[in-house]
Scaffold this motif. Structure first.
Motif, PDB file in Angstrom:
ATOM      1  N   GLU A 182       0.658  -1.113   0.001  1.00 50.71           N
ATOM      2  CA  GLU A 182       0.015   0.045  -0.145  1.00 50.71           C
ATOM      3  C   GLU A 182       0.914   1.240  -0.047  1.00 50.71           C
ATOM      4  O   GLU A 182       0.498   2.303  -0.004  1.00 50.71           O
ATOM      5  CB  GLU A 182      -1.082  -0.021   1.083  1.00 50.71           C
ATOM      6  CG  GLU A 182      -1.962  -1.281   1.269  1.00 50.71           C
ATOM      7  CD  GLU A 182      -3.013  -1.220  -0.050  1.00 50.71           C
ATOM      8  OE1 GLU A 182      -3.179  -0.054  -0.744  1.00 50.71           O
ATOM      9  OE2 GLU A 182      -3.583  -2.196  -0.187  1.00 50.71           O
ATOM     10  N   SER A 204      -2.671  -3.910   4.369  1.00 47.05           N
ATOM     11  CA  SER A 204      -4.223  -4.289   3.918  1.00 47.05           C
ATOM     12  C   SER A 204      -4.122  -5.640   3.664  1.00 47.05           C
ATOM     13  O   SER A 204      -2.991  -6.205   3.321  1.00 47.05           O
ATOM     14  CB  SER A 204      -4.626  -3.549   2.753  1.00 47.05           C
ATOM     15  OG  SER A 204      -4.200  -3.868   1.524  1.00 47.05           O
ATOM     16  N   GLN A 206      -4.762  -6.884   0.735  1.00 42.27           N
ATOM     17  CA  GLN A 206      -4.832  -6.838  -0.684  1.00 42.27           C
ATOM     18  C   GLN A 206      -4.729  -8.228  -1.362  1.00 42.27           C
ATOM     19  O   GLN A 206      -5.224  -8.604  -2.174  1.00 42.27           O
ATOM     20  CB  GLN A 206      -4.248  -5.715  -1.387  1.00 42.27           C
ATOM     21  CG  GLN A 206      -4.281  -5.431  -2.676  1.00 42.27           C
ATOM     22  CD  GLN A 206      -5.369  -5.043  -2.959  1.00 42.27           C
ATOM     23  OE1 GLN A 206      -6.276  -4.527  -2.422  1.00 42.27           O
ATOM     24  NE2 GLN A 206      -5.991  -5.471  -4.313  1.00 42.27           N
ATOM     25  N   ASP A 244     -13.140  -4.626   4.145  1.00 40.31           N
ATOM     26  CA  ASP A 244     -12.400  -5.250   2.943  1.00 40.31           C
ATOM     27  C   ASP A 244     -13.023  -6.160   2.209  1.00 40.31           C
ATOM     28  O   ASP A 244     -13.439  -7.151   2.773  1.00 40.31           O
ATOM     29  CB  ASP A 244     -10.992  -5.820   3.306  1.00 40.31           C
ATOM     30  CG  ASP A 244      -9.878  -5.854   2.257  1.00 40.31           C
ATOM     31  OD1 ASP A 244      -9.616  -5.066   1.796  1.00 40.31           O
ATOM     32  OD2 ASP A 244      -9.519  -7.228   2.166  1.00 40.31           O
ATOM     33  N   HIS A 449      -2.873   1.022  -6.401  1.00 40.51           N
ATOM     34  CA  HIS A 449      -1.769   0.302  -5.950  1.00 40.51           C
ATOM     35  C   HIS A 449      -1.553  -0.441  -7.255  1.00 40.51           C
ATOM     36  O   HIS A 449      -2.202  -0.588  -8.331  1.00 40.51           O
ATOM     37  CB  HIS A 449      -2.016  -0.531  -4.775  1.00 40.51           C
ATOM     38  CG  HIS A 449      -3.176  -1.289  -4.761  1.00 40.51           C
ATOM     39  ND1 HIS A 449      -3.805  -2.154  -5.833  1.00 40.51           N
ATOM     40  CD2 HIS A 449      -4.333  -1.161  -4.032  1.00 40.51           C
ATOM     41  CE1 HIS A 449      -4.890  -2.412  -5.737  1.00 40.51           C
ATOM     42  NE2 HIS A 449      -5.439  -1.969  -4.421  1.00 40.51           N
ATOM     43  N   SER A 483     -10.683  -1.079  -7.018  1.00 40.65           N
ATOM     44  CA  SER A 483     -10.450  -1.267  -8.471  1.00 40.65           C
ATOM     45  C   SER A 483     -10.717  -2.469  -8.775  1.00 40.65           C
ATOM     46  O   SER A 483     -10.800  -3.564  -7.854  1.00 40.65           O
ATOM     47  CB  SER A 483      -8.876  -0.866  -8.602  1.00 40.65           C
ATOM     48  OG  SER A 483      -7.990  -1.938  -7.956  1.00 40.65           O
ATOM     49  N   ARG A 485      -9.169  -5.612 -10.747  1.00 42.77           N
ATOM     50  CA  ARG A 485      -7.590  -6.099 -10.412  1.00 42.77           C
ATOM     51  C   ARG A 485      -7.031  -6.559 -12.003  1.00 42.77           C
ATOM     52  O   ARG A 485      -7.810  -6.926 -12.680  1.00 42.77           O
ATOM     53  CB  ARG A 485      -7.252  -7.062  -9.496  1.00 42.77           C
ATOM     54  CG  ARG A 485      -8.189  -6.812  -8.174  1.00 42.77           C
ATOM     55  CD  ARG A 485      -7.898  -5.674  -7.468  1.00 42.77           C
ATOM     56  NE  ARG A 485      -8.905  -5.649  -6.372  1.00 42.77           N
ATOM     57  CZ  ARG A 485      -8.900  -4.413  -5.508  1.00 42.77           C
ATOM     58  NH1 ARG A 485      -8.314  -3.430  -5.916  1.00 42.77           N
ATOM     59  NH2 ARG A 485      -9.775  -4.444  -4.365  1.00 42.77           N
ATOM     60  N   ILE A 527     -13.040  -3.557  -2.883  1.00 44.20           N
ATOM     61  CA  ILE A 527     -12.942  -2.154  -2.411  1.00 44.20           C
ATOM     62  C   ILE A 527     -12.592  -2.357  -0.844  1.00 44.20           C
ATOM     63  O   ILE A 527     -12.727  -3.540  -0.394  1.00 44.20           O
ATOM     64  CB  ILE A 527     -14.261  -1.624  -2.650  1.00 44.20           C
ATOM     65  CG1 ILE A 527     -13.990   0.060  -2.531  1.00 44.20           C
ATOM     66  CG2 ILE A 527     -15.442  -2.080  -1.974  1.00 44.20           C
ATOM     67  CD1 ILE A 527     -15.128   0.836  -3.113  1.00 44.20           C
ATOM     68  N   ALA A 528     -12.123  -1.268  -0.305  1.00 47.88           N
ATOM     69  CA  ALA A 528     -11.869  -1.225   1.126  1.00 47.88           C
ATOM     70  C   ALA A 528     -12.447   0.166   1.497  1.00 47.88           C
ATOM     71  O   ALA A 528     -12.315   1.256   1.001  1.00 47.88           O
ATOM     72  CB  ALA A 528     -10.416  -1.466   1.509  1.00 47.88           C
TER      73      ALA A 528
HETATM   74  N1  ASP Z   1      -6.365  -2.342  -0.618  1.00 44.44           N
HETATM   75  C1  ASP Z   1      -6.827  -1.210  -0.719  1.00 44.44           C
HETATM   76  C2  ASP Z   1      -6.535  -0.391   0.351  1.00 44.44           C
HETATM   77  O1  ASP Z   1      -6.363  -0.847   1.534  1.00 44.44           O
HETATM   78  C3  ASP Z   1      -8.159  -1.093  -1.213  1.00 44.44           C
HETATM   79  C4  ASP Z   1      -8.468  -2.029  -2.253  1.00 44.44           C
HETATM   80  O2  ASP Z   1      -7.885  -1.768  -3.521  1.00 44.44           O
HETATM   81  O3  ASP Z   1      -9.410  -2.742  -2.305  1.00 44.44           O
HETATM   82  O4  ASP Z   1      -6.523   0.896   0.373  1.00 44.44           O
END
Ligand code: ASP
Length: 585
Positions: A182, A204, A206, A244, A449, A483, A485, A527-528
């Motif tokens: 992140e 995260s 992710q 998340d 990211h 997003s 992915r 999404i988060a």
């Molecule tokens: N992992 C991303 C964050 O923590 C969120 C995501 O792309 O789902 O901001």
């Protein structure tokens, strides 16, 4: 609340007794919120999580209880019983749900003594934050903290309900893991068994949620703790909680369709009504009109582009900016703008990267301005019309690179807005660029990211790539983002290369993901959301610390437990760690 199971401490919640129960003999338990002695009678407000109940001790009816009540102190813990009676006329308290009744105590047990608390629990007077955090368990007894904990629970439960109803599985991912991407600094945990190796706490989940999609889970969510070791910023916590989620075989619209009604349900818990579908604003439009990708549109003031007006200008500063591929943009403000206020705005503009701040006041149809003499009447007239200025308005200009102009004018919006923003404004920001140029590092950085799917011509310059990312903005806060992915290893490698991560480094850091993508990864996206921020907003609190039961202080330390703290020499020896900075440095 559901009635408690009757036991020797209580059979009713104190805050839930009502006039219909008059004549009953309930037993209640809790804390002595407040005590008042009144001409022989003793009144105690008893507090449990459900609220307050007035207890009355009458010397003639229960001499022993009355005498003992005289020794009770604030925050002592008691269990009491007696007859629930109607309060005497004139003593009914309409502000209290139990205000019509009181418990005429026949007997009570003192269950625990309390020292005098370092601040009053029964009053909402402001208490220094250090003290509140040092005695958080006392702070939690106060109504304003209890209410926010209830709200937080409701938010999380609503999320769990919404997603469970839609076939999402709640799955935990590791806390002891590898560095995640992140972009912040990792918290590291030394491994004792594999000396010299370190776990990282996740910034995260992710990568794990993407692996869950490769694993065929299809719909995942979690309310995980995330850890980012960032420098002090007013409202940051080193650990924070996210919602998340991730889903397979989806496009952006599937995510919006899931999240729109979820946000509607969650925001309703704070009395915020939103209409669906939530509006979608492109990144470019947000930057152009508000100078930010998470603007507070309620401020009203918008940025106007005047590049065309000044393309051929005789004023060197404007013309020079345009010739260099930049822009001329302006804010139009209403209100009183004495010189001192303009000087302050200029100072702020400079701190945001501007070389200066040109300004003009519309007067007698023309401009009173240090730059007026360089401009033609036609330019003045066209610019005035373009920003819709009227007599007395101020126009503030930025002539610079587009991103600098956006940052400067976007940063000044809140300073020139009229009045405080009211109501709420929530929308999606979509269609982001994939990368932004990092001047300092001299390379591209991912705006979301590196696992975000790019769109556009991937053979063209990375600066032209768009991303399939999206954010949700509420009242100028980024509530969440995510997003669609990348699900193909070749595209993932292409993005790494654009970021200057060569194959060997990608293999070393993210090899496990790249490998997983070779085994049939479905298209997926997610999404988060920051739960702490959402709860603070719904509760109308300025600080996310108010939405967390045991937060760190602004310094990152915990005044309650004393963490972080030095550890034993022996522990360090086992880990093979030598500390060369003295403690506290
Ligand atoms: N992992 C991303 C964050 O923590 C969120 C995501 O792309 O789902 O901001």
């Amino acid at each position: 609340m559901t009635p408690p199971r009757a036991n020797r401490y209580r059979d009713h919640w104190a805050g839930e007794l009502r006039a219909e129960q008059i004549g009953e003999q309930p037993r209640v338990a809790g804390w002595v919120h407040r005590r008042r002695d009144h001409g022989g009678l003793i009144f105690i407000d008893l507090r449990d999580r459900s609220g307050l109940l007035q207890l009355v001790f009458r010397p003639e009816e229960a001499a022993e209880a009355h005498a003992a009540a005289g020794r009770l102190r604030a925050e002592d813990v008691i269990s009491a019983t007696g007859e629930l009676v109607r309060r005497e006329e004139g003593t009914v308290n309409p502000n209290l749900p139990t205000g019509e009744v009181e418990l005429a105590v026949s007997g009570f047990d003192l269950l625990a003594d309390a020292e005098t608390p370092p601040f009053q629990i029964d009053e909402d007077e402001p208490v220094g934050e250090e003290l509140r955090l040092r005695y958080r368990y006392l702070d939690l007894r106060r109504e304003r903290m209890r209410d926010v904990m209830v709200l937080r629970h409701d938010v999380v439960k609503t999320i769990r309900d919404h997603l469970s109803e839609r076939d999402f599985l709640e799955i935990e991912t590791p806390i002891l893991t590898r560095s995640t991407p992140e972009g912040a600094r990792d918290f590291l945990v030394p491994s004792r068994l594999i000396r010299g190796s370190w776990y990282a706490l996740p910034q995260s989940p992710q990568l794990f949620k993407q692996l869950l999609m490769v694993g065929g889970i299809e719909r995942y969510f979690q309310i995980p703790r995330c850890f980012r070791d960032e420098d002090f910023r007013a409202d940051r916590q080193p650990e924070f909680t996210q919602l998340d989620l991730e889903m397979s075989f989806v496009d952006e619209d599937d995510v919006f369709d899931l999240i729109d009604p979820l946000l509607q349900r969650v925001l309703a818990l704070g009395g915020i009504e939103v209409e669906l579908p939530l509006e979608q604003v492109s990144y470019d439009e947000a930057i152009l009109r508000y100078g930010s990708d998470r603007p507070d549109r309620r401020l009203g003031v918008e940025i106007h582009d005047l590049t065309e007006v000044f393309r051929e200008s005789g004023f060197k500063v404007f013309r020079g900016a345009v010739d260099a591929g930049g822009v001329v943009r302006a804010l139009r403000a209403r209100g009183d703008f004495p010189r001192s206020r303009i000087d302050k705005l200029e100072e702020k503009a400079k701190s945001l990267g501007a070389k200066g701040l040109a300004w003009a006041v519309v007067e007698d149809g023309g401009w009173r301005s240090p730059i007026a003499k360089f401009l033609s009447d036609d330019e003045v007239a066209r610019a005035t019309a373009a920003v819709e200025a009227r007599e007395g308005d101020v126009i503030l200009f930025a002539a610079d690179r587009a991103d600098v102009a956006a940052k400067v004018l976007g940063g000044l919006r809140s300073d020139v807005a009229e009045g405080e923003p009211s109501g709420h404004d929530i929308f999606w920001v979509v269609d982001f660029p994939m990368f932004e140029w990092s001047e300092g590092e001299g390379r591209w950085d991912a705006l979301h990211h590196p696992f975000t799917s790019p769109s556009g011509d991937l053979d063209a310059d990375p600066g032209t790539w768009r991303s399939r990312g999206y954010d949700v903005v509420l009242d100028g806060w980024e509530l969440g983002g995510g997003s669609i992915r990348i699900n193909r290893p070749d595209v993932q490698q292409k993005v790494f290369s654009a970021l200057g991560i060569e194959p060997e480094e990608a293999e070393e850091r993210f090899g496990f993901l790249l490998e997983a993508l070779t085994y049939g990864a479905p298209p997926h996206g997610g999404i988060a959301f920051g739960i702490d921020r959402i709860v603070a907003l719904l509760a109308g609190r300025d600080s996310i610390r108010d939405a967390i039961a045991f937060p760190k202080a602004a310094s990152g330390a915990d005044p309650l437990t004393g963490a972080p703290s030095p550890v034993d020499e022996r522990q360090l020896r086992e880990l093979g760690i030598k500390v060369d900075a003295p403690p506290g440095s």
